[in-house]
Motif scaffolding. Structure first.
Motif, PDB file in Angstrom:
ATOM      1  N   PHE A  97     -11.826   7.612   7.400  1.00 44.83           N
ATOM      2  CA  PHE A  97     -10.389   7.989   7.465  1.00 44.83           C
ATOM      3  C   PHE A  97      -9.470   7.502   6.947  1.00 44.83           C
ATOM      4  CE2 PHE A  97     -10.141   4.001   9.516  1.00 44.83           C
ATOM      5  CZ  PHE A  97      -8.640   3.541   9.114  1.00 44.83           C
ATOM      6  N   GLU A  98      -8.481   8.628   6.998  1.00 48.54           N
ATOM      7  CA  GLU A  98      -7.610   8.793   5.550  1.00 48.54           C
ATOM      8  C   GLU A  98      -5.858   9.727   6.275  1.00 48.54           C
ATOM      9  OE1 GLU A  98      -6.374   6.586   3.505  1.00 48.54           O
ATOM     10  OE2 GLU A  98      -7.922   6.893   2.591  1.00 48.54           O
ATOM     11  N   PRO A  99      -5.218   8.670   6.691  1.00 45.45           N
ATOM     12  CA  PRO A  99      -3.829   9.446   7.501  1.00 45.45           C
ATOM     13  C   PRO A  99      -3.525  10.764   6.522  1.00 45.45           C
ATOM     14  CG  PRO A  99      -3.705   7.247   7.422  1.00 45.45           C
ATOM     15  CD  PRO A  99      -5.494   7.540   6.459  1.00 45.45           C
ATOM     16  N   CYS A 100      -3.958  10.758   4.899  1.00 47.37           N
ATOM     17  CA  CYS A 100      -2.923  10.914   3.921  1.00 47.37           C
ATOM     18  C   CYS A 100      -3.483  10.970   2.454  1.00 47.37           C
ATOM     19  CB  CYS A 100      -1.245  10.638   3.435  1.00 47.37           C
ATOM     20  SG  CYS A 100      -1.204  12.156   2.640  1.00 47.37           S
ATOM     21  N   GLY A 101      -3.933   9.411   2.554  1.00 41.74           N
ATOM     22  CA  GLY A 101      -4.033   9.350   0.907  1.00 41.74           C
ATOM     23  C   GLY A 101      -3.272   9.836  -0.111  1.00 41.74           C
ATOM     24  N   LEU A 102      -3.488   9.220  -0.805  1.00 43.95           N
ATOM     25  CA  LEU A 102      -2.460   9.493  -1.938  1.00 43.95           C
ATOM     26  C   LEU A 102      -3.417   9.669  -3.568  1.00 43.95           C
ATOM     27  CD1 LEU A 102       0.509   6.472  -1.370  1.00 43.95           C
ATOM     28  CD2 LEU A 102       0.411   9.362  -1.187  1.00 43.95           C
ATOM     29  N   VAL A 113       2.535  16.488   5.389  1.00 41.37           N
ATOM     30  CA  VAL A 113       1.745  15.126   4.334  1.00 41.37           C
ATOM     31  C   VAL A 113       2.815  15.048   3.458  1.00 41.37           C
ATOM     32  CG1 VAL A 113       2.020  17.631   2.687  1.00 41.37           C
ATOM     33  CG2 VAL A 113      -0.431  15.831   2.770  1.00 41.37           C
ATOM     34  N   ASN A 114       2.431  13.769   2.563  1.00 43.78           N
ATOM     35  CA  ASN A 114       3.299  13.317   1.784  1.00 43.78           C
ATOM     36  C   ASN A 114       3.191  13.588   0.534  1.00 43.78           C
ATOM     37  OD1 ASN A 114       3.400  10.699   3.108  1.00 43.78           O
ATOM     38  ND2 ASN A 114       1.451   9.741   2.909  1.00 43.78           N
ATOM     39  N   GLY A 115       4.081  13.285  -0.972  1.00 41.41           N
ATOM     40  CA  GLY A 115       3.249  13.755  -1.392  1.00 41.41           C
ATOM     41  C   GLY A 115       3.852  12.705  -2.902  1.00 41.41           C
ATOM     42  N   ILE A 167       3.925   7.176  11.650  1.00 37.61           N
ATOM     43  CA  ILE A 167       2.865   7.137  11.635  1.00 37.61           C
ATOM     44  C   ILE A 167       1.504   6.515  10.503  1.00 37.61           C
ATOM     45  CG2 ILE A 167       0.246   5.912  12.715  1.00 37.61           C
ATOM     46  CD1 ILE A 167       1.620   7.761  15.508  1.00 37.61           C
ATOM     47  N   HIS A 168       1.544   5.971   9.733  1.00 35.89           N
ATOM     48  CA  HIS A 168       1.284   5.719   8.178  1.00 35.89           C
ATOM     49  C   HIS A 168      -0.669   5.612   8.315  1.00 35.89           C
ATOM     50  CE1 HIS A 168       4.967   6.319   5.442  1.00 35.89           C
ATOM     51  NE2 HIS A 168       5.219   5.717   6.672  1.00 35.89           N
ATOM     52  N   ASN A 169      -0.543   4.877   9.767  1.00 43.13           N
ATOM     53  CA  ASN A 169      -2.649   4.282   9.956  1.00 43.13           C
ATOM     54  C   ASN A 169      -2.161   3.415  10.907  1.00 43.13           C
ATOM     55  OD1 ASN A 169      -4.896   3.311   9.988  1.00 43.13           O
ATOM     56  ND2 ASN A 169      -4.542   2.625   7.639  1.00 43.13           N
ATOM     57  N   GLY A 229       0.770  -1.689   0.661  1.00 42.17           N
ATOM     58  CA  GLY A 229       0.090   0.108   0.104  1.00 42.17           C
ATOM     59  C   GLY A 229       0.797   1.568  -0.184  1.00 42.17           C
ATOM     60  N   GLY A 230       0.651   2.476   0.331  1.00 49.09           N
ATOM     61  CA  GLY A 230       1.102   3.971   0.622  1.00 49.09           C
ATOM     62  C   GLY A 230       2.251   3.833   1.288  1.00 49.09           C
ATOM     63  N   LEU A 231       2.272   2.872   2.457  1.00 47.89           N
ATOM     64  CA  LEU A 231       3.204   2.369   3.120  1.00 47.89           C
ATOM     65  C   LEU A 231       4.733   2.485   2.371  1.00 47.89           C
ATOM     66  CD1 LEU A 231       5.935   2.469   5.581  1.00 47.89           C
ATOM     67  CD2 LEU A 231       4.214  -0.085   5.930  1.00 47.89           C
ATOM     68  N   THR A 287       2.461  11.923  11.794  1.00 46.25           N
ATOM     69  CA  THR A 287       1.436  11.357  11.567  1.00 46.25           C
ATOM     70  C   THR A 287       1.431  11.830   9.686  1.00 46.25           C
ATOM     71  OG1 THR A 287      -0.671  10.332  11.136  1.00 46.25           O
ATOM     72  CG2 THR A 287       0.272  11.896  11.471  1.00 46.25           C
ATOM     73  N   VAL A 288       1.347  11.196   8.709  1.00 50.89           N
ATOM     74  CA  VAL A 288       1.536  11.386   7.250  1.00 50.89           C
ATOM     75  C   VAL A 288       0.829  13.113   6.513  1.00 50.89           C
ATOM     76  CG1 VAL A 288       2.101   9.580   6.633  1.00 50.89           C
ATOM     77  CG2 VAL A 288       0.122   9.567   6.669  1.00 50.89           C
ATOM     78  N   SER A 289      -0.331  13.555   7.806  1.00 53.27           N
ATOM     79  CA  SER A 289      -0.577  14.475   7.596  1.00 53.27           C
ATOM     80  C   SER A 289      -1.105  15.598   8.378  1.00 53.27           C
ATOM     81  CB  SER A 289      -2.402  14.804   6.439  1.00 53.27           C
ATOM     82  OG  SER A 289      -3.264  14.423   7.377  1.00 53.27           O
TER      83      SER A 289
END
Ligand code: NHF
Length: 491
Positions: free
Chosen positions: A399-404, A267-269, A180-182, A21-23, A234-236
């Motif tokens: 819920f959505e830690p960041c979302g790509l 936030v992730n890129g 923490i990604h999720n 996944g996103g990780l 965390t990612v956002s």
């Protein structure tokens, strides 16, 4: 010359070598942005049976590194390659615990498609991995400033580093960051894992807490990571705030609150080279900000044709996702049931996950064959085609830690329809770069669908938003600069 900051990235996934996944995406792309900022970085992951040794040019680096686990003396081998497209060294820990094809071994016990596991098998594997990482640092005498750990699989590493630093001078200067990604995947294990890992609960406050907890027969890896790392993020930014509440805290909010001063959100890129409609080899026709109208139309018609949908001028909605509850499917499905019979639209679904949702989407496809396509599979190529062809992209997550997905969609000029939660709230602006609704309710999602249908017919307004979405900057450069600031707080 100023000394470069020395960072070690540790995680369970690394795209393109191994990704669930996103990780994996973050582990594979953030390092490239970090090394542009005077960071000397290496990565370490397990050597899973699923990783293609030949394709990724993986070579043996050191044989028979010793470690003690479960009161036994064991060996592992260290392999090495480079992150494709970079000079970043990737080390891989080879041991029979990781030899089989699955990345996470526990998923067979869960609902089909639930790949993140909390099984004891995985706990043992990742405690072994964590210990092997620390032994590698020790025995290869790596000089490090920061060990950056990702998700529960690596959450014991800050504790191990603390313990090793009692005897080994080299560990004293190492600081730790835990990302923490999720929060939903925590790694919960029986307490004897502490003995298995040869950890000393009496020396480590974060472990001590679980040891003498009222319901103290379990240890929660995520919680230990939160309590023991020097800094947590965390990612956002929005998810970093949300997880302090009961609603999003997954029962760890009290511990997160305790670390509030040390808890950040970055936030992730996305990888702008890969996710680029102008260069994308996987889509039917490449396009950019100038010619996106004809480009997107060509992609839309080609995908309609490929999927045997009528070639009509109706809004196309895309959904590319793991088909799990988190992704908002229990409000999406009733909304679609209500909308489809009276609305001129098409929806293309791609993903696998919980059987109930897979079945719901298949049933919708059967009932509305000219409006719904449900592709219950993994398909990177089709995913790109959907981003390029769709007008709107659905992410109504609970819920959505960041979302790509929402960021990729914007880059391809597909307007995200999202709930204002986690990173979705940070990255999508209502009626400016997408459509946003607040409460997790089918009625609110329904309303936003109606706004989308109206917008689709109102071409000039639609164009303004598409252009603004395509122009948004989701490069890793800004996030990397924020991570550097975080590291600098520690050294
Ligand atoms: O983007 C990578 C990903 C996030 O929201 C995503 C999630 C898991 O749920 O940080 O991790």
């Amino acid at each position: 010359m100023i000394n470069k900051m020395k960072v070690l990235f540790v995680g369970a996934e690394l795209a393109p070598l191994v990704k669930v996944g996103g990780l994996g995406d973050v582990m594979g792309s953030l390092p490239k942005a970090l090394i542009r900022n005077k960071v000397d970085l290496k990565i370490i992951i397990p050597f899973y049976g699923a990783i293609d040794k030949k394709k990724f040019l993986i070579k043996l680096f050191k044989k028979n590194i010793k470690l003690e686990i479960d009161q036994q003396k064991l060996n592992f081998d260290l392999y090495q390659t480079y992150l494709p497209g970079s000079k970043i060294k990737v080390f891989l820990i080879k041991h029979k615990l990781f030899d089989h094809k699955e990345i996470y071994v526990g998923h067979r016990k869960y609902l089909k498609g639930r790949v993140y596991s909390r099984s004891l098998g995985d706990i043992e594997r990742f405690v072994f991995f964590s210990k092997a990482v620390v032994e590698t640092i020790k025995q290869l005498n790596w000089q490090l400033d920061i060990v950056h750990c990702h998700d529960w699989h690596t959450a014991l590493i800050p504790t191990l580093i603390d313990e090793y630093s009692l005897e080994d001078q080299n560990f004293k200067n190492i600081k730790t960051v835990f990302t923490i990604h999720n929060l939903a995947n925590q790694g919960v294990a029986p307490l004897d894992i502490v003995d298995y890992g040869g950890l000393h609960h009496d020396l480590t406050p974060a472990l001590m807490e679980d040891y003498y907890d009222r319901d103290g027969d379990k240890i929660d890896m995520m919680k230990v990571g939160i309590l023991s790392a020097d800094l947590v993020n965390t990612v956002s930014p929005n998810y970093a705030k949300e997880i302090l509440s009961k609603e999003y805290g997954e029962k760890l909010e009290a511990y997160l609150l305790r670390r509030k001063k040390h808890l950040f959100g970055i936030v992730n890129g996305i990888d702008l080279d890969f996710f680029n409609p102008q260069k994308d080899q996987l889509i039917y026709k490449k396009y950019n900000l100038k010619n996106y109208k004809s480009g997107k139309l060509a992609n839309k018609q080609a995908l309609q044709k490929e999927l045997k949908l009528p070639l009509v001028d109706v809004p196309v909605f895309g959904l590319v996702s793991r088909l799990v509850r988190q992704k908002g499917l229990d409000i999406l499905i009733p909304t679609l049931q209500k909308l489809l019979h009276k609305t001129e639209m098409q929806i293309i679904i791609l993903g696998t996950g919980q059987e109930e949702y897979e079945d719901d989407f298949k049933a919708l496809e059967k009932k509305y064959p000219s409006k719904v396509k449900a592709k219950i599979t993994f398909d990177i190529k089709l995913a790109q085609k959907i981003y390029a062809a769709s007008d709107f992209f659905l992410m109504p997550s609970s819920f959505e830690p960041c979302g790509l997905g929402q960021m990729i969609a914007m880059r391809y000029g597909s307007l995200p329809i999202v709930r204002a939660t986690g990173g979705l709230k940070d990255t999508v602006k209502h009626k400016k770069t997408g459509l946003v609704f607040k409460n997790y309710k089918a009625s609110e999602l329904h309303k936003v669908f109606l706004q989308a249908l109206k917008l689709y017919r109102h071409k000039s307004a639609f164009d303004v938003i598409i252009k603004a979405a395509m122009k948004e900057d989701f490069s890793w450069a800004k996030s990397a600069a924020d991570y550097i600031k975080l590291y600098k707080k520690l050294i």
